[in-house]
Design a protein around this motif. Sequence first.
Motif, PDB file in Angstrom:
ATOM      1  N   ASP A 137     -58.159   1.296  65.289  1.00 42.84           N
ATOM      2  CA  ASP A 137     -57.258   0.196  65.627  1.00 42.84           C
ATOM      3  C   ASP A 137     -55.895   0.698  66.104  1.00 42.84           C
ATOM      4  N   LYS A 138     -55.473   1.846  65.600  1.00 39.91           N
ATOM      5  CA  LYS A 138     -54.194   2.414  66.010  1.00 39.91           C
ATOM      6  C   LYS A 138     -54.302   3.245  67.283  1.00 39.91           C
ATOM      7  N   GLY A 139     -55.515   3.324  67.833  1.00 31.10           N
ATOM      8  CA  GLY A 139     -55.714   4.060  69.076  1.00 31.10           C
ATOM      9  C   GLY A 139     -55.749   5.569  68.890  1.00 31.10           C
ATOM     10  N   TRP A 140     -56.022   6.030  67.677  1.00 27.07           N
ATOM     11  CA  TRP A 140     -56.036   7.459  67.402  1.00 27.07           C
ATOM     12  C   TRP A 140     -57.423   8.051  67.642  1.00 27.07           C
ATOM     13  N   GLN A 141     -57.470   9.352  67.718  1.00 26.92           N
ATOM     14  CA  GLN A 141     -58.695  10.077  68.036  1.00 26.92           C
ATOM     15  C   GLN A 141     -59.681  10.042  66.872  1.00 26.92           C
ATOM     16  N   ILE A 142     -60.957   9.823  67.198  1.00 28.61           N
ATOM     17  CA  ILE A 142     -62.052   9.931  66.238  1.00 28.61           C
ATOM     18  C   ILE A 142     -63.031  10.961  66.783  1.00 28.61           C
ATOM     19  N   TYR A 143     -63.365  11.961  65.983  1.00 29.91           N
ATOM     20  CA  TYR A 143     -64.206  13.063  66.437  1.00 29.91           C
ATOM     21  C   TYR A 143     -65.673  12.777  66.095  1.00 29.91           C
ATOM     22  N   GLU A 196     -67.591  18.289  63.411  1.00 28.54           N
ATOM     23  CA  GLU A 196     -66.185  18.223  63.802  1.00 28.54           C
ATOM     24  C   GLU A 196     -65.518  17.218  62.869  1.00 28.54           C
ATOM     25  N   LEU A 197     -64.582  17.681  62.078  1.00 30.32           N
ATOM     26  CA  LEU A 197     -64.085  16.904  60.954  1.00 30.32           C
ATOM     27  C   LEU A 197     -63.021  15.881  61.321  1.00 30.32           C
ATOM     28  N   ASN A 198     -63.187  14.679  60.778  1.00 27.46           N
ATOM     29  CA  ASN A 198     -62.120  13.682  60.731  1.00 27.46           C
ATOM     30  C   ASN A 198     -61.549  13.756  59.320  1.00 27.46           C
ATOM     31  N   ILE A 199     -60.342  14.294  59.194  1.00 28.95           N
ATOM     32  CA  ILE A 199     -59.686  14.435  57.890  1.00 28.95           C
ATOM     33  C   ILE A 199     -58.624  13.348  57.798  1.00 28.95           C
ATOM     34  N   VAL A 207     -63.141  12.845  54.351  1.00 25.06           N
ATOM     35  CA  VAL A 207     -63.638  13.717  55.416  1.00 25.06           C
ATOM     36  C   VAL A 207     -64.917  13.087  55.970  1.00 25.06           C
ATOM     37  N   VAL A 208     -64.881  12.735  57.242  1.00 24.51           N
ATOM     38  CA  VAL A 208     -66.005  12.059  57.892  1.00 24.51           C
ATOM     39  C   VAL A 208     -66.451  12.901  59.085  1.00 24.51           C
ATOM     40  N   TYR A 209     -67.762  13.126  59.182  1.00 30.23           N
ATOM     41  CA  TYR A 209     -68.303  13.914  60.300  1.00 30.23           C
ATOM     42  C   TYR A 209     -69.781  13.597  60.481  1.00 30.23           C
ATOM     43  N   ARG A 210     -70.301  13.990  61.608  1.00 30.31           N
ATOM     44  CA  ARG A 210     -71.730  13.841  61.881  1.00 30.31           C
ATOM     45  C   ARG A 210     -72.408  15.196  61.792  1.00 30.31           C
ATOM     46  N   ASP A 211     -73.658  15.194  61.346  1.00 30.65           N
ATOM     47  CA  ASP A 211     -74.410  16.448  61.316  1.00 30.65           C
ATOM     48  C   ASP A 211     -75.201  16.600  62.607  1.00 30.65           C
ATOM     49  N   ASN A 212     -76.069  17.602  62.645  1.00 31.71           N
ATOM     50  CA  ASN A 212     -76.823  17.890  63.881  1.00 31.71           C
ATOM     51  C   ASN A 212     -77.807  16.780  64.255  1.00 31.71           C
ATOM     52  N   LYS A 213     -78.169  15.948  63.291  1.00 31.21           N
ATOM     53  CA  LYS A 213     -79.104  14.854  63.556  1.00 31.21           C
ATOM     54  C   LYS A 213     -78.369  13.544  63.869  1.00 31.21           C
ATOM     55  N   GLY A 214     -77.061  13.607  63.926  1.00 29.11           N
ATOM     56  CA  GLY A 214     -76.278  12.413  64.223  1.00 29.11           C
ATOM     57  C   GLY A 214     -75.980  11.554  63.016  1.00 29.11           C
ATOM     58  N   LYS A 215     -76.360  12.008  61.827  1.00 27.66           N
ATOM     59  CA  LYS A 215     -76.105  11.243  60.611  1.00 27.66           C
ATOM     60  C   LYS A 215     -74.641  11.399  60.201  1.00 27.66           C
ATOM     61  N   LYS A 250     -66.912  25.716  58.538  1.00 26.29           N
ATOM     62  CA  LYS A 250     -67.970  25.379  59.496  1.00 26.29           C
ATOM     63  C   LYS A 250     -67.359  24.801  60.764  1.00 26.29           C
ATOM     64  N   HIS A 251     -66.370  23.941  60.610  1.00 23.74           N
ATOM     65  CA  HIS A 251     -65.662  23.377  61.758  1.00 23.74           C
ATOM     66  C   HIS A 251     -65.036  24.492  62.592  1.00 23.74           C
ATOM     67  N   ARG A 252     -64.403  25.456  61.932  1.00 23.52           N
ATOM     68  CA  ARG A 252     -63.732  26.542  62.660  1.00 23.52           C
ATOM     69  C   ARG A 252     -64.710  27.366  63.476  1.00 23.52           C
ATOM     70  N   LYS A 253     -65.876  27.646  62.936  1.00 19.31           N
ATOM     71  CA  LYS A 253     -66.869  28.438  63.661  1.00 19.31           C
ATOM     72  C   LYS A 253     -67.321  27.748  64.945  1.00 19.31           C
ATOM     73  N   LEU A 254     -67.346  26.417  64.915  1.00 19.93           N
ATOM     74  CA  LEU A 254     -67.832  25.657  66.069  1.00 19.93           C
ATOM     75  C   LEU A 254     -66.727  25.301  67.067  1.00 19.93           C
ATOM     76  N   TYR A 255     -65.524  25.005  66.571  1.00 19.88           N
ATOM     77  CA  TYR A 255     -64.495  24.425  67.438  1.00 19.88           C
ATOM     78  C   TYR A 255     -63.150  25.145  67.394  1.00 19.88           C
TER      79      TYR A 255
END
Length: 248
Positions: free
Chosen positions: A12-18, A23-26, A45-53, A174-179
């Motif tokens: 709602d505030k127009g901020w980024q969602i990963y 890729e972590l949303n903290i 901490v909200v994120y998706r795994d490799n299966k999109g869950k 894990k986030h650091r290794k990927l991004y």
Amino acid sequence: MGTGKVIRPVRDKGWQIYTRPYELNIIGLRSSETIANRFDDEIHVVYRDNKGKTNHHIYKATTDPGTYWLKNPTMPKGTAILKEGQYRNTFMLGMHRGKYTALVQAKPVTVYRDYNRDAILDMDNGTEQTGMFGIEIHHASATGVTNAIDEYSAGCQVFQNINEFNEFIALCEKHRKLYGNQFTYTLIDFRMTRRAMRKHFAYLTMTMFALAIFFVKGDSVFDFPPFLTLEYWKNKKAKPSQKGGGKK
């Protein structure tokens, strides 16, 4: 709190969602309480795994300084309280005071300075500053669950439970290794929201009261039509009816 209720105010505030895998949303949620020294906030901490869950972790924390630093600020203008906002790519994995791995500040953030040296968390009595203040995301005690904030936070975002913090750091690795070694931290401040609602309610109340006074006195600066004033209806009631006159 469900995932949707956490993500919605960010969107709602127009901020980024990963949305990329791991890729972590903290997201820090600051409670509406103003009494210091309590772990009454949360870090989500909200994120998706490799299966999109979607995965959602909730950790007890504080987004405010403890009583010790509120009463004994290291800066003349007062102790820092991180301002609501999204601090994109502002944190990185590093060493907290050279002791252990945490998220440390890599870019400027904005803080309030609470300068009145009491145990109440105030943001109205100080000034805003933007810069490098050593605002970090780390843990309290190195063992178990910490009951009171005390000296553990002078403005940092601090985990109450060491085991939850270790889990959080593993996700960051894990986030650091990927991004890469950059992390976004988003702070939602319910205390500010409540204050804004109170101000809005107070303004509406004063406005309605003023309109009521004008209505009763009949001398409104808004030039109400005569039939909307109490004086009009008093006079009308006092006058005898002009209708009728026929035989009964």
